[in-house]
Design an enzyme around this catalytic site. Sequence first.
Site, PDB file in Angstrom:
ATOM      1  N   SER A 157      14.869  21.841 -15.664  1.00 41.78           N
ATOM      2  CA  SER A 157      13.584  22.751 -15.990  1.00 41.78           C
ATOM      3  C   SER A 157      14.027  23.964 -16.463  1.00 41.78           C
ATOM      4  CB  SER A 157      13.190  22.884 -14.632  1.00 41.78           C
ATOM      5  OG  SER A 157      12.259  24.245 -14.429  1.00 41.78           O
ATOM      6  N   LYS A 201      16.244  21.761 -10.504  1.00 42.03           N
ATOM      7  CA  LYS A 201      15.315  20.686 -10.720  1.00 42.03           C
ATOM      8  C   LYS A 201      16.272  19.657 -11.702  1.00 42.03           C
ATOM      9  CE  LYS A 201      10.840  20.660 -11.320  1.00 42.03           C
ATOM     10  NZ  LYS A 201      10.047  19.723 -10.568  1.00 42.03           N
ATOM     11  N   GLU A 237       9.419   8.995 -16.946  1.00 39.28           N
ATOM     12  CA  GLU A 237       7.890   9.580 -17.008  1.00 39.28           C
ATOM     13  C   GLU A 237       7.441   9.304 -18.452  1.00 39.28           C
ATOM     14  OE1 GLU A 237       7.387  13.377 -14.938  1.00 39.28           O
ATOM     15  OE2 GLU A 237       9.278  13.323 -15.558  1.00 39.28           O
ATOM     16  N   HIS A 265       0.759  -1.307  -0.032  1.00 43.24           N
ATOM     17  CA  HIS A 265      -0.124  -0.087  -0.066  1.00 43.24           C
ATOM     18  C   HIS A 265       0.789   1.242  -0.094  1.00 43.24           C
ATOM     19  CE1 HIS A 265      -3.435  -2.629   1.250  1.00 43.24           C
ATOM     20  NE2 HIS A 265      -2.341  -3.179   2.122  1.00 43.24           N
TER      21      HIS A 265
END
Length: 463
Positions: free
Chosen positions: A279, A285, A292, A158
């Site tokens: 970024s 970043k 992704e 979980h």
Amino acid sequence: MAKEKMWGGRFAAGTDALVEEYTESVSFDSALYAADIAGSTAHARMLGRQGVLTNEEAEAIADGLARVREEIEAGKFQWSQALEDVHMNIESRLTELIGDTGKKLHTGRSRNDQVGLAFRLFIAERVRSWRGSIRKLVKVLVQRAEENQDVILPGFTHLQPAQPVSLAHHLLAYAWMFTRDDERLESALNRICISPLGAAALAGTTYPLDPASVAEEVGFHRVFSNSMDAVADRDFVLEPLFATSLIMAHLSRMCEEIILWSNPGFGFVRLPDAYATGSSIMPQKKNPDVAEIMRGKTGRAYGALMAMLTALKGLPLTYNRDLQEDKEPFFDADRTVSMSLELMAGMMSELAFNPQAMRAAVKKGFLNATELADYLVGKGIPFREAHHITGAAVAHAESKGVALEDLSLEELQQFSDRIDQDVYDVLDYDAAVRRRKTPGSTGPESVKQQLTDLGSWLLKKAR
Ligand code: ARG
């Protein structure tokens, strides 16, 4: 006009331009050129052996096809949309090159069995390539597991801290998934490598063909048993599409973990520069874009599977033009899975693990609570009661903001007088991993065994 078409004998008027554009497939099925030529060459030689063509004619066709192939590979071939597909483009050029003998190639054959053979050959080659990439990825996972047998991290259920596991065990979980993906592909190859040539349009043919020799010449181990089945089914496309869907699902789960683990909140991994992007506005970043995009591309593989399942479902036997829709989804899934497997192997080999961050996280989530419960069971307390006692101890530690092993013996004994000094050995996280001795568990003996077994698997695949 219509006379330009190979099938134009009965047509008086030409094809509407938009219809031609809508129905053509050469813009994508030209990728099948090598497979088509291999199938046609085998067919021509068989016709020669069977006396349907003279041996000279068969050899002239084989030579002509080899020349067509050279033209295509040299980028000199003029593909024509009016000729619809790769098959008619090649046959038409063959006839230009060798004259009327070229027109005899299609004897005893239809495009329906021709396209089946070409696509099966193409798919078999791609499936073998995927298997090579899977092997490469498993090898990387085994290597990284070998290096990280002593590193522990929280195992989750979980997405909540559950029990400590070794990083090696976690990585090998994926390795095993990919070995099964490979088995699925190996099994699918048994059904992909069946030659449909000789089924002709749907009913077989009156020429004395020898389909078995064609199958042998193209390296297939079997021929069709039913001509209608041979030209109608597309299980040989669907099985690899399901396999790619599942491979992508497995990759996508790895991606999800890489994304989570590279978040500073976890800090379990540092992305290699070559596999991350920055970024345009936030200088700090480092984004896990490869992971992704891979997670995102998984939907394309599922889409390809769904498109093909749907295209097939309502089709009466045998060939229907709908089946031409089998190519583009496959090409897209092929590109997706091929690149994804390669990229994941590269990214996994360079991913930097942070064992300190993993250990710190282990200490945070009461991952040794099960150990305390098992310890109490060892002291004669029934498991349900032990579970309850441990829960109370966890609540107490949580309210103090400390871990179970940070509680003093006196504090622990408030929950059960069976608790002794030896409890601290049990609460040790590394010990918790070490004490797991069941086969396939995260314990070091099991992990060693897994590494040995996967090592043999890799060796077997290398042969
Ligand atoms: N391009 C077609 C396909 O991919 C070839 C088969 C065409 N057969 C036919 N009877 N029109 O399915």
